[in-house]
Motif scaffolding. Structure first.
Motif, PDB file in Angstrom:
ATOM      1  N   ASP A 159       2.332 -53.154 -15.123  1.00 12.49           N
ATOM      2  CA  ASP A 159       3.349 -53.445 -14.566  1.00 12.49           C
ATOM      3  C   ASP A 159       3.685 -52.529 -13.416  1.00 12.49           C
ATOM      4  O   ASP A 159       4.198 -52.968 -12.135  1.00 12.49           O
ATOM      5  CB  ASP A 159       4.543 -53.276 -15.594  1.00 12.49           C
ATOM      6  N   ASN A 187       1.830 -53.585  -5.626  1.00 11.17           N
ATOM      7  CA  ASN A 187       1.854 -55.091  -5.219  1.00 11.17           C
ATOM      8  C   ASN A 187       1.279 -55.219  -3.815  1.00 11.17           C
ATOM      9  O   ASN A 187       0.769 -54.146  -3.239  1.00 11.17           O
ATOM     10  CB  ASN A 187       3.298 -55.558  -5.092  1.00 11.17           C
ATOM     11  N   ASP A 188       1.194 -56.383  -3.325  1.00  9.56           N
ATOM     12  CA  ASP A 188       0.740 -56.724  -1.963  1.00  9.56           C
ATOM     13  C   ASP A 188       1.251 -56.016  -0.835  1.00  9.56           C
ATOM     14  O   ASP A 188       0.557 -55.547   0.012  1.00  9.56           O
ATOM     15  CB  ASP A 188       0.563 -58.388  -1.683  1.00  9.56           C
ATOM     16  N   GLU A 189       2.536 -55.649  -0.820  1.00  7.49           N
ATOM     17  CA  GLU A 189       3.199 -54.982   0.071  1.00  7.49           C
ATOM     18  C   GLU A 189       2.945 -53.498   0.201  1.00  7.49           C
ATOM     19  O   GLU A 189       2.891 -53.002   1.289  1.00  7.49           O
ATOM     20  CB  GLU A 189       4.870 -55.157   0.029  1.00  7.49           C
ATOM     21  N   HIS A 190       2.651 -53.017  -1.078  1.00  6.28           N
ATOM     22  CA  HIS A 190       2.543 -51.531  -1.074  1.00  6.28           C
ATOM     23  C   HIS A 190       0.548 -51.538  -0.470  1.00  6.28           C
ATOM     24  O   HIS A 190       0.670 -50.716   0.328  1.00  6.28           O
ATOM     25  CB  HIS A 190       2.204 -51.065  -2.237  1.00  6.28           C
ATOM     26  N   TRP A 191      -0.049 -52.448  -0.592  1.00  6.12           N
ATOM     27  CA  TRP A 191      -1.510 -52.316  -0.022  1.00  6.12           C
ATOM     28  C   TRP A 191      -1.591 -52.458   1.417  1.00  6.12           C
ATOM     29  O   TRP A 191      -2.112 -52.103   2.059  1.00  6.12           O
ATOM     30  CB  TRP A 191      -2.246 -53.468  -0.870  1.00  6.12           C
ATOM     31  N   LYS A 196      -4.330 -60.584 -11.494  1.00 13.00           N
ATOM     32  CA  LYS A 196      -3.205 -59.676 -11.324  1.00 13.00           C
ATOM     33  C   LYS A 196      -3.565 -58.467 -10.363  1.00 13.00           C
ATOM     34  O   LYS A 196      -2.823 -58.104  -9.564  1.00 13.00           O
ATOM     35  CB  LYS A 196      -2.567 -59.131 -12.478  1.00 13.00           C
ATOM     36  N   LYS A 246      -5.286 -58.083  -5.377  1.00 15.62           N
ATOM     37  CA  LYS A 246      -4.016 -58.316  -4.514  1.00 15.62           C
ATOM     38  C   LYS A 246      -4.802 -58.762  -2.931  1.00 15.62           C
ATOM     39  O   LYS A 246      -5.938 -58.399  -2.863  1.00 15.62           O
ATOM     40  CB  LYS A 246      -3.145 -57.515  -4.062  1.00 15.62           C
ATOM     41  N   ALA A 269       2.543 -47.808  -7.911  1.00 18.11           N
ATOM     42  CA  ALA A 269       2.982 -48.082  -6.787  1.00 18.11           C
ATOM     43  C   ALA A 269       3.721 -46.762  -6.075  1.00 18.11           C
ATOM     44  O   ALA A 269       3.744 -46.858  -4.845  1.00 18.11           O
ATOM     45  CB  ALA A 269       4.114 -48.978  -6.993  1.00 18.11           C
TER      46      ALA A 269
END
Length: 545
Positions: free
Chosen positions: A342, A346-350, A376, A379, A310
């Protein structure tokens, strides 16, 4: 091709031409002029490739003869002529004389050097000669080593006759046959030959290589591998114009400290970076987010998925970085076992990365990844254009295929589904307990789908026909192995219709081009050599910007 030669202007009549002696001198002078003109015309005819009848032998002699001036042509003119010829024709032309042979290795003629070699001792003298000539000035270098009998070279049967009751260590020793280990020793020698020849090359812009496994078996003390690592770092430190650094499956040749050898000036101008190596021990990575901050001009990036954190996604969204356009990610079960998921974006980073890079496209290859891990990883906001599943132990579920067709219907163009199982009678059926086949839904939803390759999963003949009709001529490549295709009992019971002929006819009609199932799986690298296929596809995917 135009060839301009300066021809002397005829001189005025020599003095004394009216006398008998003067007339003789004029006659000799005219004969000499006619001979020179005939030789010049023969030279021009040979260079143009149109020798007249009866003059072929004389034209060739004129080309190599000193009197015609071919050997004394300026080097710049010969190099200019060579620049219009493909590489094989240059080699043939260089056999004319030593002067032309010297001009063959002029730096301007070889800005790119792409070599594919068999890992054989017979190749080493040729490689040494070529690298000695071109290694110090070549700007783009791509070397690929391919061992003969790749699949059978390390298989059982090459190393002797052990029974089935032998222990694990004996079975491993049997697989690592003496012949295969000798191939790897030769491989190390060839790699050293390439790296030594370019160690002082300061104009190198692109570099790439492939390798193989079990290097520790042929280099137990690690001296050669350490020498290769040091040479590699020396090459990076000497580079001044490196634009493209692609290191795929080089197995510990690239270390976590290798990139620190690059100067900031080179790192700031690099456009492509590929570091694919799932054999790095422990939790160490080939590049960190801090190191990635130096590469502000990257247009394409290829990494192990577990290394793409991330924090890296945040670095790529910074304003001082140019928009990333191609991202290739390798998801390997070895990396997943030793590293954690881990820290992945996440989806917000993408979403932030997609806003920064509106033309970003992602290519994912998954080796033996469990379905729960893929859920997982996938995304919704990943702009996924290509995905390649390759399985030996685990199988892709129909739910994963259905999820891909729902989330990435606007981007997906390539879908490869490979299951290398030994028992061909037990292929998994993705449509089991489902109203609709997931592959048919994939073809229906993903309107940009242009390549579909399947092996090791059951594909019903009527579903294959439906896929061809749904995508039509837009589906440029449809590769399905013959053993993966099955027929309904009703189709087999119909005595009036040959089910195989009907399948070929209907699929060809749907695609608008002749089609047939893949009969020989060994002929397609996508099925037999997934690592190499992914590396090549990643290269073309990154270049297609």
């Amino acid at each position: 091709m135009l060839l301009f030669l300066s021809v002397p202007v005829p001189q005025p009549r020599p003095p004394g031409a009216r006398t008998r002696a003067g007339a003789a001198r004029v006659a000799r002078w005219r004969r000499l002029r006619r001979q020179q003109l005939r030789r010049l015309r023969g030279l021009l005819r040979v260079l143009r490739g149109r020798p007249e009848a009866g003059t072929r032998r004389r034209g060739r002699m004129a080309l190599c003869g000193q009197a015609a001036g071919a050997a004394s042509l300026p080097s710049e003119l010969i190099v200019h002529i060579f620049s219009f010829l493909p590489a094989p024709d240059r080699l043939r032309a260089s056999a004319s004389c030593s002067h032309w042979r010297e001009c063959l290795f002029y730096p301007a003629l070889w800005p790119q050097l792409r070599i594919c070699l068999r890992v054989s001792p017979a190749e080493q003298p040729r490689l040494e000669f070529l690298m000695r000539k071109c290694g110090w000035f070549v700007r783009e270098l791509r070397v690929e080593f391919a061992a003969e009998n790749y699949l059978s070279g390390g298989g059982p049967g090459d190393g002797g006759g052990a029974d089935t009751g032998t222990g694990g260590e004996e079975v491993e020793a049997l697989q690592l046959s003496a012949r295969w280990l000798e191939v790897l020793r030769t491989y190390l020698e060839l790699v050293l030959c390439v790296l030594v020849s370019i160690r002082n090359n300061s104009v190198l812009q692109q570099q790439g290589s492939l390798s193989n496994t079990y290097l520790s078996k042929v280099d137990p003390d690690g001296k050669k591998i350490k020498q290769i690592q040091q040479l590699f770092e020396e090459i990076l430190s000497n580079s001044r114009q490196l634009k493209w650094l692609s290191c795929g499956f080089m197995l510990e040749i690239v270390t976590p400290t290798s990139l620190s050898s690059l100067s900031n000036a080179v790192a700031n101008t690099m456009e492509h970076l590929s570091l694919l190596d799932n054999n790095i021990p422990g939790n160490s990575t080939l590049i960190t987010a801090v190191e990635l901050e130096r590469f502000v001009n990257l247009h394409s990036l290829a990494l192990d998925f577990c290394d793409f954190t991330a924090e890296m996604a945040r670095v790529l969204t910074d304003s001082n970085h140019v928009p990333l356009q191609r991202l290739s990610l390798l998801v390997h079960n070895v990396s997943v076992m030793h590293k954690s998921l881990d820290n992945m974006p996440n989806d917000e980073h993408w979403k932030a990365l997609s806003r920064k890079s509106t033309n970003l496209r992602v290519y994912i290859m998954a080796f033996d990844i469990k379905s729960e891990d893929m859920l997982k990883i996938l995304k919704p906001s990943i702009p996924l254009e290509r995905i390649h599943f390759d399985s030996y132990i685990t199988c892709v579920s129909g739910a994963i295929v259905d999820l891909i067709s729902r989330q990435y219907d606007k981007f997906l163009t390539h879908f490869i589904l490979m299951n290398d199982v030994i028992d061909t009678s037990g292929f998994p059926d993705l449509s089991d307990n489902r109203n609709e086949d997931p592959l048919v839904l994939l073809a229906w939803r993903c309107t940009k789908l242009s390549l579909l390759a399947i092996h090791g999963y059951m594909v019903w003949a009527h579903n294959l026909i439906a896929i061809a009709r749904l995508r039509g001529s837009d589906l440029k490549v449809l590769e399905v192995t013959e053993e993966s295709i099955d027929f309904d009992q009703g189709e087999l019971a119909d005595q009036d219709v040959d089910p195989v002929h009907n399948l070929i006819e209907q699929v060809s009609l749907g695609l608008g081009q002749p089609w047939h199932a893949v009969m020989d799986i060994e002929s397609l690298s996508v099925f037999t050599e997934p690592n190499r296929h992914f590396y090549r596809e990643m290269q073309s995917f990154s270049e297609d910007i």
